[in-house]
Write a protein that holds these residues in place. Sequence first.
Motif, short mmCIF file in Angstrom:
data_model
loop_
_atom_site.label_atom_id
_atom_site.label_comp_id
_atom_site.label_asym_id
_atom_site.label_seq_id
_atom_site.Cartn_x
_atom_site.Cartn_y
_atom_site.Cartn_z
N ASN A 149 0.84 -1.21 0.00
CA ASN A 149 0.00 0.00 0.00
C ASN A 149 0.88 1.26 0.00
O ASN A 149 1.60 1.50 0.96
CB ASN A 149 -0.91 -0.04 1.24
N ASN A 209 5.76 5.45 8.14
CA ASN A 209 5.46 6.65 7.35
C ASN A 209 6.65 7.59 7.24
O ASN A 209 6.74 8.37 6.28
CB ASN A 209 4.23 7.36 7.92
N GLN A 248 -0.51 4.36 -0.69
CA GLN A 248 -1.42 5.51 -0.68
C GLN A 248 -0.84 6.67 0.14
O GLN A 248 -0.96 7.84 -0.23
CB GLN A 248 -2.77 5.08 -0.10
N ASN A 249 -0.18 6.34 1.26
CA ASN A 249 0.41 7.42 2.07
C ASN A 249 1.50 8.16 1.30
O ASN A 249 1.62 9.38 1.39
CB ASN A 249 1.00 6.85 3.36
N LYS A 283 2.14 -2.86 12.79
CA LYS A 283 0.69 -2.56 12.78
C LYS A 283 0.27 -2.00 11.43
O LYS A 283 -0.81 -2.31 10.92
CB LYS A 283 0.37 -1.59 13.91
N LEU A 284 1.12 -1.16 10.82
CA LEU A 284 0.78 -0.62 9.50
C LEU A 284 0.70 -1.74 8.47
O LEU A 284 -0.13 -1.72 7.56
CB LEU A 284 1.83 0.42 9.05
N GLY A 304 -0.01 10.68 -0.86
CA GLY A 304 -0.41 11.87 -0.10
C GLY A 304 0.77 12.79 0.18
O GLY A 304 0.66 14.01 0.04
N MET A 359 -2.48 -4.17 9.41
CA MET A 359 -3.81 -3.54 9.30
C MET A 359 -4.05 -2.85 7.97
O MET A 359 -5.20 -2.64 7.58
CB MET A 359 -3.99 -2.51 10.43
N ALA A 360 -2.96 -2.47 7.25
CA ALA A 360 -3.19 -1.69 6.02
C ALA A 360 -2.25 -2.08 4.88
O ALA A 360 -2.29 -1.45 3.82
CB ALA A 360 -3.04 -0.21 6.32
#
Lengths: 568, 119
Positions: free
Chosen positions: A15, A186, A17-18, A175-176, A21, A179-180
Amino acid sequence: MDPRPLRGLLISDFNVQNLAGYLDNDAGEPRVRAHVAPYGQVEPALLDRGHQVWREDHDFAVVWTTPSGAAPSFKGILEHVETPLAGVLEEVDLFAERLASLLDRVRFVFVPTWVAPSHDRGLGLLDLKTGPGLSNTVMRMNLRLIEASDKTANLHLLNTSRWLTRAGRDAFVPKLWYMAKVAFGNEVLREAARDIKAGLTTVLGGARKLIVLDLDNTLWGGIVGDAGWENLQLGGHDPIGEGFVDFQRALKALTRRGILLAIASKNEEGVALEAIRRHPEMVLKEEDFAGWRIHWGDKAQSLESLAEELNLGLQSMIMIDDSPVERARIREGLPEVLVPDWPAESMHFKSALLSIPELDTVSVSAEDAARSRMYAAERLRREARSSLPSLEEWIESLDLRVEATPLQPSNLQRATQLLNKTNQMNLSTRRLTESELVSWAAGEGRSVWTFAVRDKFADYGLTGLLSLEIENDTARIVDYVLSCRVMGRKIEETLLHAAIIEASSRGAKEVTALFLPTKKNMPCLAFLRASGMDGDEAALSFRWDTAREFPLPKAVRLTRHPPEGRAR
Amino acid sequence: MFPAMSDTRALDRAGEAVDTRQRVERLLYEAVDEVNLGLAADERLQKTPEVVLVGDAGRLDSLGLINFIVAAERRLQTEFQADLSLTDVITSQHQGRHLTLGGLCGTVTGMLERRRGGS
């Protein structure tokens, strides 16, 4: 730079997506609008030109995968199943081919290198063994990919390990992931965004070219006017002095890859120059500086004056000064100049310098390496000029020689660099990659010429570029580009002469030039207006009837070389 | 003139609770700042107790919520050396109720106070 945000496509097997952003929200130039390919669709996005992600155009792509995402057999290494290294590397080769194939859909591809998770010890001593070693295999995969990228223009690798180091213990956040499906913390993704932006700045020609330095407590410790050059803190068995010497060494190294140095200091010029000439531990010598302004006047005016003398825009400058007041003055008065915050202690100067992304470069040409010498020669030339009665006579005394050569493999890299970096004497400010330039030049009725310039002081290398497109009886000058290093010496007229000769020899009856204004290319318009071409001021277009001779300037000797073979 | 000893202890505890709540609030606002770095301007969270984290009026999508949890937990760990999991606190609110930033602040302060009381 182009005001339109650059469109970037992010392709990943985790992922990102961050990351999109962070790229979108970074206010620095160039602005980016990032789009994320559907999660885990690396191969379809790379292979399938009809994939939904290609329904829109993208300027660049970032392809960031886990090692297994690029080389599936790497999973065997992770699971301690015997896995031949050759097979893993073959998969890396295949992945590299797919990355290269993207370059007909985007202008640039950025690929973060692979990393082994820092929490995975790879079974300790086994980690670096060839064969089963986890980190060993990742390093070899990266080296293989580096070899492939070296052969592919516009495929650029980014060093993920550095981002992990900067993020420290937050580089991986389980956890990142659970969960995602975000593979990195980040802080790593923010570092990645900064490097991707820096990479775009570099490939688009936005890197800085000139570092303007203060002297007291910046290049050396102490106030030379008070202490005298003998008592400056510079070198010796002293951590502060060593810090200044290391900083100077780092600056000197930058000059070898094309970065220019200058001085803006509030001092007595004679006193300051004596320190530079006589202090035994000065790494930087007088000839390392393209120019200086050493006086008690305003530093903002010094910078403007240096920019004018060196024919560089303020947006090419970085100013390094220990004084927060001077830094604030420049930031306020000359916002185009990059003024980094500067540490208080000299022991941090070198690392502060080397962490400025605006100094990044994508390649180093012979011209880059010699640029400092050329500017030093230019300073001598200016001094010689002061003893001559007129500009014309001065130019004639330079023994100017210009060699025109068609675009070909040996000059392609430098020609592209010139096209993308030149702002002032640039008719259309067209920015193209190497492959785009070659592809354009191969079109019907088109020709691209490069111009190398030298005089009795220095060899400036490839500093001019001209491209023509002939249709019916009209030859249109598409690119007219001249480095600021040789501006104002009749080379402008020489390029125009060459354009008209080329057009005439190919049957064109007129030569036209359409000026496309930018914030920086007014010098080009000024030249066209003064050139004698017939101008339509409203349309900013100019024309020349090829029946009329456009004479070669008397001061210039022009040689035209035949092509050695098509660039590819 | 002077409060009884038991009253003094109660005042101390109340003062500590206020102090803890202010520190938690500061850390949660810092976490909001971090999450906002990756959000479009019209999606960013305000730093007010009323802002809804979970619920019909919640502004964060699931990834935004996870980013917030990770950013907040890291700060709470550093500040209080407390290995708190906000995942359950926040995701349990999905069962109907909504959770505001102020509500989370109160919940976390309570968790920290209970830990201190239990130690």
